[in-house]
Design a protein around this motif. Structure first.
Motif, PDB file in Angstrom:
ATOM      1  N   ASP A   1      54.957  67.586  18.327  1.00  0.00           N
ATOM      2  CA  ASP A   1      55.495  68.659  17.492  1.00  0.00           C
ATOM      3  C   ASP A   1      55.022  70.026  17.967  1.00  0.00           C
ATOM      4  O   ASP A   1      55.787  70.992  18.001  1.00  0.00           O
ATOM      5  CB  ASP A   1      55.093  68.443  16.032  1.00  0.00           C
ATOM      6  CG  ASP A   1      55.776  67.231  15.414  1.00  0.00           C
ATOM      7  OD1 ASP A   1      56.725  66.704  16.048  1.00  0.00           O
ATOM      8  OD2 ASP A   1      55.366  66.812  14.317  1.00  0.00           O
ATOM      9  N   SER A   2      53.742  70.113  18.338  1.00  0.00           N
ATOM     10  CA  SER A   2      53.200  71.381  18.821  1.00  0.00           C
ATOM     11  C   SER A   2      53.879  71.821  20.115  1.00  0.00           C
ATOM     12  O   SER A   2      54.211  73.001  20.289  1.00  0.00           O
ATOM     13  CB  SER A   2      51.688  71.243  19.040  1.00  0.00           C
ATOM     14  OG  SER A   2      51.138  72.419  19.566  1.00  0.00           O
ATOM     15  N   ARG A   3      54.112  70.884  21.006  1.00  0.00           N
ATOM     16  CA  ARG A   3      54.785  71.195  22.267  1.00  0.00           C
ATOM     17  C   ARG A   3      56.214  71.675  22.013  1.00  0.00           C
ATOM     18  O   ARG A   3      56.702  72.604  22.672  1.00  0.00           O
ATOM     19  CB  ARG A   3      54.789  69.963  23.182  1.00  0.00           C
ATOM     20  CG  ARG A   3      53.414  69.540  23.672  1.00  0.00           C
ATOM     21  CD  ARG A   3      53.485  68.214  24.409  1.00  0.00           C
ATOM     22  NE  ARG A   3      54.116  68.360  25.697  1.00  0.00           N
ATOM     23  CZ  ARG A   3      53.470  68.460  26.867  1.00  0.00           C
ATOM     24  NH1 ARG A   3      52.147  68.412  26.888  1.00  0.00           N
ATOM     25  NH2 ARG A   3      54.123  68.574  27.993  1.00  0.00           N
ATOM     26  N   LEU A   4      56.887  71.047  21.055  1.00  0.00           N
ATOM     27  CA  LEU A   4      58.265  71.432  20.743  1.00  0.00           C
ATOM     28  C   LEU A   4      58.332  72.817  20.105  1.00  0.00           C
ATOM     29  O   LEU A   4      59.243  73.594  20.392  1.00  0.00           O
ATOM     30  CB  LEU A   4      58.900  70.392  19.820  1.00  0.00           C
ATOM     31  CG  LEU A   4      59.182  69.029  20.463  1.00  0.00           C
ATOM     32  CD1 LEU A   4      59.620  68.024  19.417  1.00  0.00           C
ATOM     33  CD2 LEU A   4      60.235  69.153  21.560  1.00  0.00           C
ATOM     34  N   GLU A   5      57.377  73.132  19.262  1.00  0.00           N
ATOM     35  CA  GLU A   5      57.340  74.461  18.646  1.00  0.00           C
ATOM     36  C   GLU A   5      57.119  75.540  19.712  1.00  0.00           C
ATOM     37  O   GLU A   5      57.786  76.580  19.703  1.00  0.00           O
ATOM     38  CB  GLU A   5      56.241  74.516  17.592  1.00  0.00           C
ATOM     39  CG  GLU A   5      56.546  73.696  16.351  1.00  0.00           C
ATOM     40  CD  GLU A   5      55.333  73.501  15.468  1.00  0.00           C
ATOM     41  OE1 GLU A   5      54.279  74.119  15.747  1.00  0.00           O
ATOM     42  OE2 GLU A   5      55.433  72.716  14.493  1.00  0.00           O
ATOM     43  N   GLU A   6      56.206  75.272  20.623  1.00  0.00           N
ATOM     44  CA  GLU A   6      55.935  76.237  21.689  1.00  0.00           C
ATOM     45  C   GLU A   6      57.149  76.392  22.598  1.00  0.00           C
ATOM     46  O   GLU A   6      57.518  77.503  22.999  1.00  0.00           O
ATOM     47  CB  GLU A   6      54.726  75.777  22.499  1.00  0.00           C
ATOM     48  CG  GLU A   6      54.388  76.669  23.693  1.00  0.00           C
ATOM     49  CD  GLU A   6      54.083  78.107  23.304  1.00  0.00           C
ATOM     50  OE1 GLU A   6      54.343  79.006  24.128  1.00  0.00           O
ATOM     51  OE2 GLU A   6      53.607  78.342  22.175  1.00  0.00           O
TER      52      GLU A   6
ATOM     53  N   VAL B   1      61.733  55.416  36.602  1.00  0.00           N
ATOM     54  CA  VAL B   1      62.615  55.987  35.579  1.00  0.00           C
ATOM     55  C   VAL B   1      61.721  56.577  34.490  1.00  0.00           C
ATOM     56  O   VAL B   1      61.044  55.846  33.770  1.00  0.00           O
ATOM     57  CB  VAL B   1      63.553  54.919  34.986  1.00  0.00           C
ATOM     58  CG1 VAL B   1      64.455  55.536  33.922  1.00  0.00           C
ATOM     59  CG2 VAL B   1      64.386  54.266  36.088  1.00  0.00           C
ATOM     60  N   ILE B   2      61.698  57.894  34.386  1.00  0.00           N
ATOM     61  CA  ILE B   2      60.796  58.582  33.468  1.00  0.00           C
ATOM     62  C   ILE B   2      61.515  58.814  32.141  1.00  0.00           C
ATOM     63  O   ILE B   2      62.514  59.542  32.088  1.00  0.00           O
ATOM     64  CB  ILE B   2      60.318  59.923  34.046  1.00  0.00           C
ATOM     65  CG1 ILE B   2      59.894  59.770  35.519  1.00  0.00           C
ATOM     66  CG2 ILE B   2      59.183  60.495  33.202  1.00  0.00           C
ATOM     67  CD1 ILE B   2      58.813  58.748  35.749  1.00  0.00           C
ATOM     68  N   VAL B   3      60.993  58.193  31.068  1.00  0.00           N
ATOM     69  CA  VAL B   3      61.610  58.328  29.755  1.00  0.00           C
ATOM     70  C   VAL B   3      60.569  58.794  28.747  1.00  0.00           C
ATOM     71  O   VAL B   3      59.370  58.853  29.034  1.00  0.00           O
ATOM     72  CB  VAL B   3      62.245  57.005  29.283  1.00  0.00           C
ATOM     73  CG1 VAL B   3      63.301  56.537  30.261  1.00  0.00           C
ATOM     74  CG2 VAL B   3      61.187  55.921  29.067  1.00  0.00           C
ATOM     75  N   GLY B   4      61.052  59.122  27.551  1.00  0.00           N
ATOM     76  CA  GLY B   4      60.161  59.583  26.497  1.00  0.00           C
ATOM     77  C   GLY B   4      60.842  60.637  25.654  1.00  0.00           C
ATOM     78  O   GLY B   4      61.978  61.031  25.930  1.00  0.00           O
ATOM     79  N   PRO B   5      60.156  61.123  24.635  1.00  0.00           N
ATOM     80  CA  PRO B   5      60.769  62.095  23.731  1.00  0.00           C
ATOM     81  C   PRO B   5      60.951  63.462  24.374  1.00  0.00           C
ATOM     82  O   PRO B   5      60.259  63.809  25.331  1.00  0.00           O
ATOM     83  CB  PRO B   5      59.767  62.172  22.571  1.00  0.00           C
ATOM     84  CG  PRO B   5      58.453  61.844  23.213  1.00  0.00           C
ATOM     85  CD  PRO B   5      58.773  60.798  24.236  1.00  0.00           C
ATOM     86  N   THR B   6      61.893  64.224  23.850  1.00  0.00           N
ATOM     87  CA  THR B   6      62.114  65.577  24.350  1.00  0.00           C
ATOM     88  C   THR B   6      60.849  66.407  24.209  1.00  0.00           C
ATOM     89  O   THR B   6      60.102  66.282  23.231  1.00  0.00           O
ATOM     90  CB  THR B   6      63.278  66.244  23.586  1.00  0.00           C
ATOM     91  OG1 THR B   6      63.549  67.518  24.157  1.00  0.00           O
ATOM     92  CG2 THR B   6      62.979  66.404  22.100  1.00  0.00           C
ATOM     93  N   GLY B   7      60.578  67.229  25.214  1.00  0.00           N
ATOM     94  CA  GLY B   7      59.423  68.112  25.173  1.00  0.00           C
ATOM     95  C   GLY B   7      58.124  67.490  25.614  1.00  0.00           C
ATOM     96  O   GLY B   7      57.100  68.172  25.665  1.00  0.00           O
ATOM     97  N   ILE B   8      58.108  66.206  25.975  1.00  0.00           N
ATOM     98  CA  ILE B   8      56.861  65.521  26.301  1.00  0.00           C
ATOM     99  C   ILE B   8      56.352  65.863  27.696  1.00  0.00           C
ATOM    100  O   ILE B   8      55.169  65.702  28.006  1.00  0.00           O
ATOM    101  CB  ILE B   8      57.024  63.991  26.162  1.00  0.00           C
ATOM    102  CG1 ILE B   8      55.656  63.284  26.094  1.00  0.00           C
ATOM    103  CG2 ILE B   8      57.850  63.429  27.309  1.00  0.00           C
ATOM    104  CD1 ILE B   8      54.890  63.568  24.846  1.00  0.00           C
ATOM    105  N   GLY B   9      57.235  66.327  28.579  1.00  0.00           N
ATOM    106  CA  GLY B   9      56.819  66.671  29.930  1.00  0.00           C
ATOM    107  C   GLY B   9      57.401  65.771  31.001  1.00  0.00           C
ATOM    108  O   GLY B   9      56.846  65.648  32.101  1.00  0.00           O
ATOM    109  N   LYS B  10      58.539  65.148  30.723  1.00  0.00           N
ATOM    110  CA  LYS B  10      59.173  64.254  31.695  1.00  0.00           C
ATOM    111  C   LYS B  10      59.533  64.986  32.985  1.00  0.00           C
ATOM    112  O   LYS B  10      59.357  64.456  34.075  1.00  0.00           O
ATOM    113  CB  LYS B  10      60.441  63.623  31.094  1.00  0.00           C
ATOM    114  CG  LYS B  10      60.198  62.760  29.872  1.00  0.00           C
ATOM    115  CD  LYS B  10      61.476  62.074  29.393  1.00  0.00           C
ATOM    116  CE  LYS B  10      62.529  63.054  28.910  1.00  0.00           C
ATOM    117  NZ  LYS B  10      62.111  63.778  27.691  1.00  0.00           N
TER     118      LYS B  10
END
Length: 306
Positions: free
Chosen positions: A205-210, A16-25
């Motif tokens: 944050d950088s991943r989310l901006e991109e 079960v892959i979890v984590g924040p949005t944009g992290i690469g799940k």
């Protein structure tokens, strides 16, 4: 097998892959599916809707040719869909995947969906309250958020999404806080192995901006306008989520195209932090840094757990 002989019950271990949005799940789940001969069960409250692909971050057409995905693209965007419907469908999908000798991989960021699925909870039904809903839709988002948080400081819903917040307030005022009391447990026949992806906040944050810039460049505004022209109301749950809500504000003339990605990134940063707080409270999550490549360590962990 002899007559009346019972087969031994085998408990499957399900990543079960979890984590924040944009992290690469999504990418990690895809790579795991290729490595393990798996199929992906998406746990996302917006990817279930058809037509809207960009801000919902659906898998690419190329990925979907190589890996089978479940629980995406099957609900009309103007229709009503909730966690109870999701749990029913996701459970059936996982059991079918296991029965066919494949490996189910759950991937998603909708906290309530993931927890309800993995812990075997089904949400107790609370009927709609039209009078209360009418009152709640008359107040602004900030006031609605304040009312919800006063009832439950950590309700597990998107605090930028008025539709989700209205439903949560409706449930809480009917049954009392916290929201998690409304669950009845029926444990699944499989064992979840929670894999958490994380990184330093500046990396997230950088991943989310991109990602926000890329979504706008891919035609987020045009996709939103097409949905409206197709008859999807601006109040539909999928259009009140991050990305589409900002695109609608741009269409109304409230946000310039230049500032649109910035507004989206800000909303996503707030949501990512709520997701991190939610899952970091769960000691069952095994955390992996997204950089450098986490795949070798994740595969080792899954192998040792089986």
């Amino acid at each position: 097998m002899r007559p009346n002989e019972k087969t031994e019950h085998v408990i499957a271990h399900v990543p079960v892959i979890v984590g924040p949005t944009g992290i690469g799940k999504s990418q990690v789940a895809y790579q795991l599916a290729l490595e393990l001969g798996g199929e992906i069960v998406v746990a996302d409250s917006r990817q279930v809707y058809r037509l809207l692909d960009i801000a919902t971050n659906k898998p690419s057409a190329a990925n979907r040719l190589k890996v089978r995905y479940h629980m995406i693209d099957f609900v009309d965007p103007a229709a009503t869909f909730n966690a109870a419907y999701y749990i029913q469908g996701a459970r059936r999908a996982i059991e079918d995947i296991i029965a066919r000798g494949r490996v189910p991989i759950v991937e998603g960021g909708t906290m309530l969906y993931v927890d309800a699925l993995c812990d075997g909870f089904s949400l107790t039904g609370v009927p709609p309250n039209p009078v209360l809903r009418a009152q709640l839709y008359q107040i602004d988002v900030a006031a609605l958020r304040e009312r919800l948080l006063a009832l439950d400081p950590d309700p597990g819903v998107d605090l930028q999404n008025p539709v989700r917040m209205v439903r949560a307030v409706e449930i809480l005022e009917s049954a009392g806080p916290p929201l998690r009391r409304l669950r009845k447990r029926s444990p699944p026949s499989w064992t979840p192995l929670r894999v958490g992806l994380t990184a330093d906040l500046d990396v997230i944050d950088s991943r989310l901006e991109e990602r926000s810039r890329t979504q706008v460049e891919r035609g987020l505004v045009a996709e939103t306008e097409a949905a409206l022209k197709a008859g999807v109301p601006a109040t539909a749950p999928v259009l009140t989520g991050i990305g589409y809500a900002e695109a609608l504000a741009h269409i109304r003339g409230e946000i310039s195209l230049e500032k649109l990605p910035l507004a989206m990134a800000q909303s996503n940063r707030q949501y990512a932090r709520r997701q991190l707080r939610w899952w970091r409270r769960d000691p069952r999550v095994r955390w992996f840094q997204i950089e450098p490549d986490p795949m070798p360590a994740i595969l080792k962990y899954l192998k040792e757990s089986n």
